[in-house]
Design an enzyme around this catalytic site. Structure first.
Site, PDB file in Angstrom:
ATOM      1  N   ASN A 133       0.795  -1.275   0.017  1.00  0.00           N
ATOM      2  CA  ASN A 133       0.086  -0.207  -0.032  1.00  0.00           C
ATOM      3  C   ASN A 133       0.576   1.363   0.109  1.00  0.00           C
ATOM      4  OD1 ASN A 133      -1.957   1.841   0.170  1.00  0.00           O
ATOM      5  ND2 ASN A 133      -2.226   1.547   2.596  1.00  0.00           N
TER       6      ASN A 133
ATOM      7  N   ASP B 281      -8.337  10.529  -8.564  1.00  0.00           N
ATOM      8  CA  ASP B 281      -8.914   9.588  -7.311  1.00  0.00           C
ATOM      9  C   ASP B 281     -10.322   9.055  -7.608  1.00  0.00           C
ATOM     10  OD1 ASP B 281      -6.539  10.512  -6.034  1.00  0.00           O
ATOM     11  OD2 ASP B 281      -7.574  12.361  -5.180  1.00  0.00           O
TER      12      ASP B 281
ATOM     13  N   ASP C 149     -12.744   9.159  -5.710  1.00  0.00           N
ATOM     14  CA  ASP C 149     -13.763   9.994  -5.449  1.00  0.00           C
ATOM     15  C   ASP C 149     -14.003  11.409  -6.214  1.00  0.00           C
ATOM     16  OD1 ASP C 149     -11.564  11.043  -4.227  1.00  0.00           O
ATOM     17  OD2 ASP C 149     -12.488  11.241  -2.231  1.00  0.00           O
TER      18      ASP C 149
ATOM     19  N   ASP D 243       1.425  13.942  -4.511  1.00  0.00           N
ATOM     20  CA  ASP D 243       1.243  15.160  -5.682  1.00  0.00           C
ATOM     21  C   ASP D 243       2.239  16.477  -5.670  1.00  0.00           C
ATOM     22  OD1 ASP D 243       0.440  15.581  -2.956  1.00  0.00           O
ATOM     23  OD2 ASP D 243      -1.762  16.075  -3.657  1.00  0.00           O
TER      24      ASP D 243
ATOM     25  N   ARG E 208       1.736  17.777   5.208  1.00  0.00           N
ATOM     26  CA  ARG E 208       2.605  18.586   4.030  1.00  0.00           C
ATOM     27  C   ARG E 208       3.265  19.522   4.097  1.00  0.00           C
ATOM     28  NH1 ARG E 208      -1.017  16.130   0.310  1.00  0.00           N
ATOM     29  NH2 ARG E 208      -1.110  17.659  -1.441  1.00  0.00           N
TER      30      ARG E 208
END
Length: 914
Positions: free
Chosen positions: A718, A739, A741, A828, A871
């Site tokens: 994962n 993604d 969603d 990202d 982040r």
């Protein structure tokens, strides 16, 4: 007695009377029942006949006289109504029979028309097939489609080459056997085992171990010497206390190599230098047609275009810690420039040990022009002027052994690095002897300066820097002739901050890619030889996808929200099967055409591959450089205005599709809904679902049928890095990373695809983010607030080129991918860092969207409070790895005018740039 007798007689009479009465009654009843009706009938008949036909009472009456009776009038009306209905039904029946007959005639006519149409369709299909075949033949004649070439190997019998006039006149054309290296050979390299030749036991153990580890991981090395194009022999560095063989003895040992073939053609003698004072024991040794790769060369020894000046091997087995490398900013450091060294006055040399000529004899008749005294005086004057803070030292407490007329290194390596970390520029003074064209000492100074971000300033334009034929050193260093030393101070002060940052960034790239490790050094040496003989690099292999079988369910419907595209036409509907991007369109002229472009430009697309630093050929690199190729096929770019724009994809690559890569983790219902929303999306090649969960999908899960392949890929673990693996099932250059969603309309996706085709080297997406500097904490912050400025585009809904998937997975520093796995976050941001670092361009945001989450979907990881704190840490860590902040701000956004203005379909439709 009489009473009794008398009683009986009376009873007998009574019984007789009763019987007579019954008989009489029976007779009367019979008479009444039989004869009375006959008499009545006769009587009535006689009356009707006597009265005439007009006065009949019981006989039939003419006309409707009977209906005049009231009790039968209703029955008459019913009879008349039924009669009329029967007549009407009969008429309808006859009409329907006629209609059925006519319909039967039409059915027969339609059947004949269908048969005729089928024949016409079959003929039309044949015509279309023939036309397509003719078109493909025509395109093949004018634009041949190249596939991976067939590998050609040399013959076992080696005919040999004609001898050159002298060994020092060797060039590739005269001393290299091209017959052993066909263009399609794949550049097989055979490396001699160091235990098979006598002087191998005297090699430095660290050098041998580093060399063996690098050889093991190299993709070009082969164990079959009969097919080899190049033969590599490690000849140094030799242990200091080891006895060196004489030149004649060394020549005999070289000729005794099993594949030397009398003259050593296609051999490369590699000498790695770990010290500034290296043993150039090949001086005065005839190497025949074998090329030499080392750090020190005399002008009489060096064969231009044949031998190779290489960098020293500083990190033999240890990997450099990129986090300890100083950042590239601030641009200006404590010292403007520094130099620490001591000139070696003596002409004693270890370059030779025997005749035919000594080093002094080589220098007779051509004494070097010595500018070292002028250099010392000028640099001291700059230091004394105190206009800028500089550090120059010309004496050392502990100078390192160096070659004659060279400047010896001072102190230990750690001490020198501390001084260079505080230096904006680092002086590298070439040896005073002009015949010493390359030296390990200069290479060591150059390596240390690049490692810590000090811009090298080379005094002496006669010195040959490592790989000077391939690297444009003027983009990373300042090379000044020694006579201009008096103008050096003015020159350094005149450079702008942007120029210095660009040179420092280019120097960092060169150090990381070509000099930092033993593996990079060996790969660069082999790539140099391969480039010289114009053999293309081996393509990097795709990640093999382990597909998960799944069952397709019913045909997916179309979401009404997605189908509402306003006035925007999605373009032509794709009627052909999935079309992969063409591969290997650029043939072998690519090698020669992009030589400097590949080696010297950090922002360029072909530079970050350690094992193929010159020209890595990706399976889909043909059109990466953008649409401005100067060639516009017929039919491309036909969307000039109005309906033409809607009816054509446009651009210089008129036929192209994209692949959706969707990462998911145990959200089957959300995933199925997202896949259904892709039904009917134009130019979609396939959907690759990266199944990031260790649990397989449910057995009873029915996947939607969207009319295109859905490939479900099993991952080993994962990891969010799996999103950017270059899967072999991705056959298009364009990738839409999305993604599970994400909720995007088809018109938005198509608009993003159009924009990406005009900016193929950039990330094009929807939600924008930006970074900001926190003055209070002196660190970088990640910001997702609404803003007119951005520096990142989230890859949860973004287009990018598959080329970046290779760079992210195989080239980007492993420390970044490790942090992504640690936080399960920031992949990202890492991709945005990578693309901005390579292109020096910001991403492109399309439409005014700031989010793309679907309503009602389960909460994602991004909703966690710790998400933003992680982040923040990622951005600051990535800055340390790269050494600077590569992200660039932009206020540029691309919108379609249709998002602002409703226009008729026949009006002009184009892009609106905000």
């Amino acid at each position: 007695m009489q009473r009794n007798g008398g009683g009986v007689g009376v009873g007998g009479q009574t019984w007789v009377l009763r019987r007579v009465r019954l008989t009489w009654l029976s007779f009367m009843l019979f008479f009444i029942l039989v004869f009375f009706p006959l008499i009545a009938h006769y009587y009535l008949t006689t009356i009707d006949e006597a009265g005439g036909p007009d006065k009949r009472i019981f006989g039939p009456r003419p006309g409707g006289e009977l209906c005049e009776a009231k009790h039968v009038q209703d029955l008459c009306r019913i009879r008349e109504s039924v009669s009329e209905e029967l007549l009407q039904l009969e008429a309808k029946r006859q009409e329907l029979n006629g209609e059925i007959a006519r319909l039967n005639l039409r059915i027969e006519a339609c059947k004949r028309s269908i048969d005729s149409a089928k024949q016409d369709l079959l003929q039309l299909k044949n015509v279309i097939s023939q036309t397509e075949h003719s078109y493909k033949e025509l395109m093949a004649q004018n634009q041949p489609k190249l596939s991976l070439p067939v590998r050609l190997l040399p013959d076992k019998e080696d005919p040999g080459l004609p001898p050159p006039k002298s060994a020092r006149s060797c060039r590739l054309r005269s001393c290299f056997d091209y017959a052993r290296c066909p263009l399609t050979s794949g550049f097989p390299v055979y490396v001699y085992d160091t235990t098979t030749y006598p002087w191998g036991i005297y090699l430095d153990p660290l050098v041998k171990q580093a060399f063996a580890a690098s050889v093991k991981s190299n993709i070009y090395v082969t164990d079959n010497p009969s097919i080899a194009c190049l033969y590599v022999v490690l000849i140094g560095e030799i242990i200091e206390s080891s006895p060196l063989p004489s030149p004649l003895e060394l020549e005999k040992q070289l000729k005794a190599l099993p594949y030397w073939r009398s003259d050593g053609h296609n051999h490369l003698l590699v000498h790695f230098s770990r010290k500034s004072m290296t043993q150039n024991f090949l001086y005065n040794v005839s190497t025949g047609r074998a090329a030499v790769a080392q750090s020190s060369f005399l002008e009489q020894q060096y064969r231009e275009g044949f031998d190779l000046v290489v960098s020293p091997l500083v990190h033999a087995l240890s990997e450099p810690n990129f986090l300890e490398v100083p950042p590239q900013v601030p641009i200006k450091r404590k010292y403007l420039f520094t130099f620490q060294g001591e000139r070696v006055e003596s002409l004693r040399s270890s370059l030779q040990e025997a005749p035919p000529q000594s080093f002094e004899e080589e220098l007779e008749g051509d004494p070097p022009a010595d500018f070292d005294d002028r250099i010392i005086g000028t640099l001291k004057a700059v230091q004394d002027s105190r206009l800028d803070q500089v550090l120059v030292e010309f004496t050392c407490k502990n100078p390192k052994p160096s070659l004659p007329t060279e400047w010896a290194l001072c102190g230990e390596r750690e001490d020198r690095l501390e001084v260079l970390k505080a230096s904006t520029f680092a002086l590298v003074i070439a040896p005073g002897d002009g015949q010493l064209v390359a030296s390990a000492g200069c290479g060591m100074r150059l390596f240390e300066a690049l490692e810590v971000g000090a811009i090298p300033v080379v005094l002496g334009d006669h010195s040959k820097l490592p790989y000077h034929q391939f690297i444009r050193w003027t983009e990373a260093a300042i090379i000044v002739p020694k006579p201009r030393v008096t103008e050096l101070h003015f020159l350094l002060r005149s450079l702008s901050d942007n120029d210095m940052l660009a040179m420092r960034r280019q120097g960092r790239f060169l150090w990381e890619t070509y000099f930092s490790t033993s593996e990079n050094v060996l790969n660069t040496i082999l790539a140099s030889v391969r480039t010289r003989i114009q053999v293309p690099a081996a393509p990097i292999k795709d990640e093999v996808a382990q597909e998960i079988p799944h069952k397709a369910g019913k045909l997916a419907g179309t979401d009404a929200n997605l189908a509402d595209n306003g006035d925007l036409d999605l373009g032509p509907v794709e009627t052909e099967p999935p079309y992969a991007s063409p591969r290997f369109l650029r043939n072998f002229t690519y090698t020669a055409a992009d030589t400097y472009r590949a080696w010297n430009r950090a922002p360029g697309p072909f530079h970050l591959f350690p094992h193929t630093p010159l020209d890595p050929v990706l399976p889909s690199e043909a059109k990466f450089l953008g649409s401005g190729t100067g060639f516009r096929p017929i039919g491309g770019g036909s969307g000039g205005s109005g309906k033409e724009f809607q009816a054509a994809l446009g651009g210089n690559v008129p036929r192209e599709q994209f692949t959706v890569v969707m990462l998911t983790y145990e959200r089957e219902e959300v995933l199925m809904n997202s896949l259904e929303r892709l039904n009917g999306l134009p130019y979609l090649n396939k959907v690759v679902v990266v199944w990031n969960s260790p649990k397989p999908p449910s057995d009873d899960l029915l996947w939607p049928d969207i009319g295109l392949p859905i490939v479900v890929v099993r991952t080993e673990k994962n990891s969010l890095n799996n999103r950017f693996l270059p899967w072999d099932v991705v056959e298009t250059e364009a990738i839409l990373s999305i993604d599970d969603d994400a909720h995007l309309r088809h018109d938005e996706i198509m608009f993003g695809f159009r924009v990406w085709r005009e900016a193929r080297d950039r990330i094009v997406g929807f939600p924008g983010r930006y970074h900001a500097w926190d003055v209070n904490h002196q660190s970088w912050l990640y910001n997702s607030n609404y803003s007119c400025e951005l520096s990142m585009v989230l890859t949860g809904a973004a287009f990018f080129h598959k080329y970046y998937a290779y760079l992210y997975s195989y080239v980007m520093p492993q420390a970044i991918r490790d942090m992504v796995d640690e936080y399960i976050n920031c992949e990202d941001i890492a991709m945005n860092f990578l693309v901005s670092h390579i292109t020096r361009k910001p991403p492109i945001k399309v439409t005014s969207r700031w989010t793309f989450r679907c309503p009602g979907c389960p909460q994602a990881l991004s909703h966690d409070d710790s998400h933003f704190h992680e982040r923040h840490k990622c951005i600051n860590f990535f800055v340390k790895v790269y050494g600077y902040m590569p992200l660039l701000y932009t206020q540029f956004r691309v919108d379609s005018v249709l998002f602002k203005t409703r226009l008729p379909h026949d009006k002009t439709k184009c892009f609106k740039f905000i």
